[in-house]
Enzyme design. Sequence first.
Site, short mmCIF file in Angstrom:
data_model
loop_
_atom_site.label_atom_id
_atom_site.label_comp_id
_atom_site.label_asym_id
_atom_site.label_seq_id
_atom_site.Cartn_x
_atom_site.Cartn_y
_atom_site.Cartn_z
N LYS A 10 0.86 -1.19 -0.14
CA LYS A 10 0.00 -0.11 -0.06
C LYS A 10 0.85 0.96 -0.03
O LYS A 10 2.17 1.12 0.48
CB LYS A 10 -0.95 -0.11 1.25
N ASP A 57 -2.99 -1.24 9.82
CA ASP A 57 -3.24 -1.18 8.34
C ASP A 57 -3.78 -2.60 7.78
O ASP A 57 -3.57 -2.85 6.60
CB ASP A 57 -2.15 -0.52 7.63
O1 C5P Z 1 -0.50 -0.91 14.49
P1 C5P Z 1 0.97 -1.15 14.27
O2 C5P Z 1 1.19 -2.49 14.92
O3 C5P Z 1 1.14 -1.37 12.70
O4 C5P Z 1 1.73 -0.17 14.66
C1 C5P Z 1 3.17 0.04 14.56
C2 C5P Z 1 3.52 1.09 15.53
O5 C5P Z 1 3.42 2.21 14.67
C3 C5P Z 1 2.83 1.42 16.87
O6 C5P Z 1 3.26 0.59 17.73
C4 C5P Z 1 2.77 2.66 17.04
O7 C5P Z 1 4.47 3.05 17.52
C5 C5P Z 1 2.94 3.37 15.63
N1 C5P Z 1 1.78 3.79 15.17
C6 C5P Z 1 1.27 5.09 15.76
N2 C5P Z 1 0.12 5.57 15.15
C7 C5P Z 1 -0.69 4.81 14.43
C8 C5P Z 1 -0.19 3.72 13.82
C9 C5P Z 1 0.93 3.30 14.01
O8 C5P Z 1 2.05 5.62 16.54
N3 C5P Z 1 -1.81 5.40 14.11
#
Ligand code: C5P
Length: 298
Positions: free
Chosen positions: A11, A141
Amino acid sequence: MSVVRARAAAKINLHLGVGAVREDGYHELCTVYQAVSLFDRVAAEPWSTWRVETRTEPYVDRSAVPMTNGNIVTRAGALLAELHGVEQRGDLVVDKAIPVAGGLAGGSADAAATLVVLDKLWGLRTPLDQLIELAVQLGSDVPFALLGGTGHGAGRGEIVEAVLDPGEWWWVVVPQRQGLSTPAVYRHFDDMVPDAGAPASSDKVMAALDTGDPRELARALHNDLQRPVFDLRPDLRNLITLGESEGALRGMVSGSGPTCVFLCEDELHADTVADGLRYTGHVTALIATGPAPGPVAE
Ligand code: C5P
């Protein structure tokens, strides 16, 4: 049924508006995702334990793929088995063409593809809304990765609505040898923008998508993480400038980087820009088109 397979699309965030950090540590987002035709492939067979083999394209940093059971694809499989109260396991082969830790959500795409592949392999017929609930647990995502196409993301990115996207968009994708940690980029964003409020609206990108005109979309592209990424990787500024001087309508960091993407007029134009980047920048330049579909198990 012996082997079930699905493609997992990368993406690009056409718009990534980042708001203030929330109490749970995530950032409030207003984003527009587009799945593009750069695909990992996931294949699954029944097996008595979890086994994952990861194969990578030469430009993908193999050492950055988590090889343990904590790998997001086995977590996806374990969540699906738990939902249905079944004891199934699987032998998974993941062919990675999407750069790891590159801002293209390759791991999320693999997790989404694993959900649909194992759902078919195990004959579960899980309704989409339940798959989306599992996806939310796997990452911000992953829900979009299940749907594919073009989508609007709110909340931490996990609240996704499909967006009508009648255009055909051509991208040159330039992966980097060394990935960037998403949490580190968000932390750097907090340092640089301590007073962030609500995330920037995606109206301009949504209107540009409707026109189908790449020049309109080029003007509207927006990524609030680009500044912190440039701060961590100053070399990428030059890469963006180079791609634009080779004729790209607009260059941009993808998501939390460090992959850079260049929007082009059409396929022929993308070929020319990619050749220019390879020749003058000595970089790997891939061509992808969007929107690409979400994973379908076959
Ligand atoms: O949701 P995911 O595990 O992919 O996110 C990885 C990291 O990216 C989270 O632990 C956070 O540090 C950061 N993140 C964030 N805000 C978001 C998505 C991700 O701070 N909306």
